[in-house]
Design a protein around this motif. Structure first.
Motif, PDB file in Angstrom:
ATOM      1  N   TYR A  96      -4.633   7.453   6.902  1.00 34.07           N
ATOM      2  CA  TYR A  96      -3.207   7.734   6.718  1.00 34.07           C
ATOM      3  C   TYR A  96      -2.608   8.185   8.050  1.00 34.07           C
ATOM      4  O   TYR A  96      -3.101   9.123   8.678  1.00 34.07           O
TER       5      TYR A  96
ATOM      6  N   GLU B 166      -3.776   7.896  -3.905  1.00 37.00           N
ATOM      7  CA  GLU B 166      -5.132   7.695  -4.435  1.00 37.00           C
ATOM      8  C   GLU B 166      -5.132   7.554  -5.944  1.00 37.00           C
ATOM      9  O   GLU B 166      -5.746   6.640  -6.490  1.00 37.00           O
ATOM     10  N   SER B 167      -4.397   8.440  -6.632  1.00 37.31           N
ATOM     11  CA  SER B 167      -4.427   8.356  -8.104  1.00 37.31           C
ATOM     12  C   SER B 167      -3.742   7.089  -8.593  1.00 37.31           C
ATOM     13  O   SER B 167      -4.176   6.505  -9.579  1.00 37.31           O
TER      14      SER B 167
ATOM     15  N   TYR C  43       1.214  16.071  -0.477  1.00 36.27           N
ATOM     16  CA  TYR C  43       0.701  15.606  -1.764  1.00 36.27           C
ATOM     17  C   TYR C  43       0.703  14.086  -1.896  1.00 36.27           C
ATOM     18  O   TYR C  43       0.131  13.533  -2.814  1.00 36.27           O
TER      19      TYR C  43
ATOM     20  N   LYS D 232      -0.760  11.825  -0.316  1.00 33.03           N
ATOM     21  CA  LYS D 232      -2.068  11.183  -0.228  1.00 33.03           C
ATOM     22  C   LYS D 232      -2.739  11.131  -1.605  1.00 33.03           C
ATOM     23  O   LYS D 232      -3.253  10.095  -2.011  1.00 33.03           O
ATOM     24  N   SER D 233      -2.689  12.272  -2.311  1.00 32.40           N
ATOM     25  CA  SER D 233      -3.353  12.273  -3.620  1.00 32.40           C
ATOM     26  C   SER D 233      -2.601  11.382  -4.601  1.00 32.40           C
ATOM     27  O   SER D 233      -3.209  10.766  -5.476  1.00 32.40           O
ATOM     28  N   ILE D 234      -1.282  11.284  -4.433  1.00 35.17           N
ATOM     29  CA  ILE D 234      -0.506  10.376  -5.301  1.00 35.17           C
ATOM     30  C   ILE D 234      -0.951   8.934  -5.039  1.00 35.17           C
ATOM     31  O   ILE D 234      -1.200   8.177  -5.968  1.00 35.17           O
TER      32      ILE D 234
ATOM     33  N   LYS E 242      -6.068   4.175  -8.470  1.00 39.60           N
ATOM     34  CA  LYS E 242      -7.092   4.196  -9.521  1.00 39.60           C
ATOM     35  C   LYS E 242      -6.596   3.582 -10.817  1.00 39.60           C
ATOM     36  O   LYS E 242      -7.369   3.052 -11.598  1.00 39.60           O
TER      37      LYS E 242
ATOM     38  N   MET F  33       1.045  15.687   3.947  1.00 34.75           N
ATOM     39  CA  MET F  33      -0.165  15.235   4.619  1.00 34.75           C
ATOM     40  C   MET F  33       0.138  14.906   6.080  1.00 34.75           C
ATOM     41  O   MET F  33       1.117  14.212   6.360  1.00 34.75           O
TER      42      MET F  33
END
Lengths: 343, 162
Positions: free
Chosen positions: B27, A186-187, A180, A182-184, A190, B1
């Motif tokens: 990554y 990215e967000s 998770y 990676k999405s952290i 933003k 990931m």
């Protein structure tokens, strides 16, 4: 030498430290890029006068970068008391550090001064209050480079405005394990929040530790920036906690096996590299945080995290050690700390 | 990931790779990152990369050698290379070129934070009052009356000072 952090702040098992730093420059002295040796000396002298003139800062020790040996410098960096940049400077620079080793004022870094406070757990407001007060005292005696439009002027335009960087170091093994992170990342990007390795800019994320900090310094009030980083970190911590429990429940034996294998290695190994230490520390910290390992305390792990790093390890040993010697010494230090805790 | 290179270890390093003038985030695990860093990747994404990226277009399009800060002697071209300004006056000297970059960096170009005690007498009073009135409205809307009262007092003191 104190080992940071010895107190226990809110959420201290996941939020290792909260840090706030303010970048400030004097109006009448050129910034670091255009400073002469004479300018540097003048700044050091002025700061010495300001600091010695006021008891409100508490007792401050001066760490002179000009004369300090490289091991001691890096050790200060490993303890987050000075920045990697200051540890590398060759010119006239230094840092005033308080007795508790949670406040420091760096002089002649990228900016003339950088005021920093560091506390355990999620305590950005407290760290900001400490910086704010020191800043106000200095401002009474110095004319800061300040502009009505751009706020505090800094060497690099990325720091103008508040000149403030608020960051929290988080231990996020479950988010890493489940992908998770990676999405952290990215967000966070933003919303103007950066996630980096433990020594800040350009440093790698090791031991599942990440530094979450504000990217934007201009246009928002300090309190708003603090509140947003605080809020984001609390959300990340909640997600981490949920995932930890899910992973645990999914396969208790596998989860505990991983924790206890790492614990076994951690407390019994005779040779441990920095990298392996970070990796094992991450699993052990996770185990202690979840109550799976009951024998040791998070504070002991914080002590090991700091004192097992190359320069601090040499400082504790009182002599220079090569890599092999450090790996042996590190394993000894871990056993000593853990045994002390078990007694 | 998982690491996008070896697909085995957990990724914990973010890299920005530049290909055909566009940046791609990658990554990686620490081990792959270390190996690859020496060959094809640029350094991990930091503020310097960001700011160089922003100034990059100016660097290519213009030759602003003439623009210079009279106070410290810093040339705008030097600043573009290092992304470090020479003194407080550089902000005024490079103003027209710098302002759009600051807006791109921070999303705006107006400070709303702390003001140092000693310079507060020199700030632009009408601007400050305007700004405070805006804060006052925001505070009232948020029902933060204690904060609103403080702001109102500050406005009054500034108006009396005028």
């Amino acid at each position: 030498m104190r080992r940071l952090p010895v107190e226990k702040g809110p959420e201290h098992d996941i939020a290792i430290t909260s840090r706030v730093r303010l970048a400030r420059n004097f109006a009448d002295i050129p910034f670091s890029a255009r400073m002469s040796v004479k300018h540097q000396a003048e700044l050091m002298e002025r700061m010495q006068e300001i600091i010695s003139d006021n008891k409100a800062y508490g007792k401050l020790m001066y760490a002179d970068m000009t004369s300090m040996n490289p091991v001691d410098k890096v050790s200060l960096m490993e303890r987050h008391l000075i920045s990697p940049d200051l540890a590398e400077t060759k010119g006239n620079s230094g840092a005033y550090i308080n007795e508790n080793e949670n406040v420091s004022i760096m002089v002649n870094e990228e900016d003339h001064i950088r005021i920093q406070a560091l506390f355990s757990g999620i305590q950005l407001e407290k760290a900001y209050k400490v910086c704010y007060d020191i800043d106000s005292i200095i401002a009474e005696k110095a004319d800061y480079a300040f502009d009505d439009k751009y706020g505090y002027l800094t060497s690099c335009p990325t720091n103008i405005g508040t000149g403030m960087r608020a960051s929290v170091m988080l231990h996020l093994p479950a988010l890493v394990m489940t992908g998770y992170m990676k999405s952290i990342l990215e967000s966070c990007n933003k919303v103007g929040v950066t996630v980096r390795g433990i020594y800040g800019e350009n440093s790698d994320a090791v031991g599942d530790m990440f530094q979450v900090s504000n990217q934007i310094t201009l246009g928002r009030k300090e309190e708003e920036i603090i509140a947003s980083i605080d809020g984001i970190c609390k959300q990340i911590i909640d997600r981490e906690k949920t995932l930890r429990l899910q992973l645990y429940k999914q396969n208790v034996y596998r989860f505990e096996d991983r924790i206890f294998r790492s614990y076994g290695l951690f407390v019994n190994a005779r040779i441990i590299s920095t990298q392996e230490c970070f990796k094992l520390l991450s699993d052990v910290r996770l185990g202690v945080s979840m109550g799976i390992i009951k024998e040791i305390d998070i504070v002991t792990l914080n002590e090991i995290l700091v004192s097992s790093q190359p320069a601090t390890l040499q400082k504790i040993s009182g002599k220079q050690l090569n890599k092999d010697e450090r790996d042996i010494k590190r394993a000894e230090l871990i056993r000593m700390k853990v045994q002390k805790e078990l007694c | 990931m998982l690491c996008q290179n070896c697909q085995q270890r957990a990724a914990n390093v973010q890299f920005t790779q530049t290909k055909n003038n566009s940046k791609v985030d990658v990554y990686l695990c620490e081990q792959c990152a270390k190996e690859i860093r020496q060959t094809e990747f640029v350094s991990p994404l930091g503020f310097d990369d960001l700011i160089n990226g922003l100034f990059g277009t100016q660097l290519k399009q213009e030759a602003p050698a003439a623009l210079k800060c009279n106070n410290c002697g810093m040339e705008y071209a030097q600043f573009l290379r290092s992304s470090r300004l020479g003194c407080a006056k550089c902000y005024k000297a490079f103003g027209p070129k710098l302002d759009p970059v600051i807006i791109r960096l921070h999303g705006n170009a107006q400070h709303h934070g702390k003001v140092p005690g000693r310079v507060s007498s020199n700030i632009n009073v009408p601007n400050e009052i305007e700004k405070l009135k805006q804060f006052l409205n925001e505070s009232i809307q948020k029902e933060e009356y204690e904060e609103a009262a403080k702001i109102r007092d500050r406005i009054r003191s500034l108006e009396v000072g005028e």
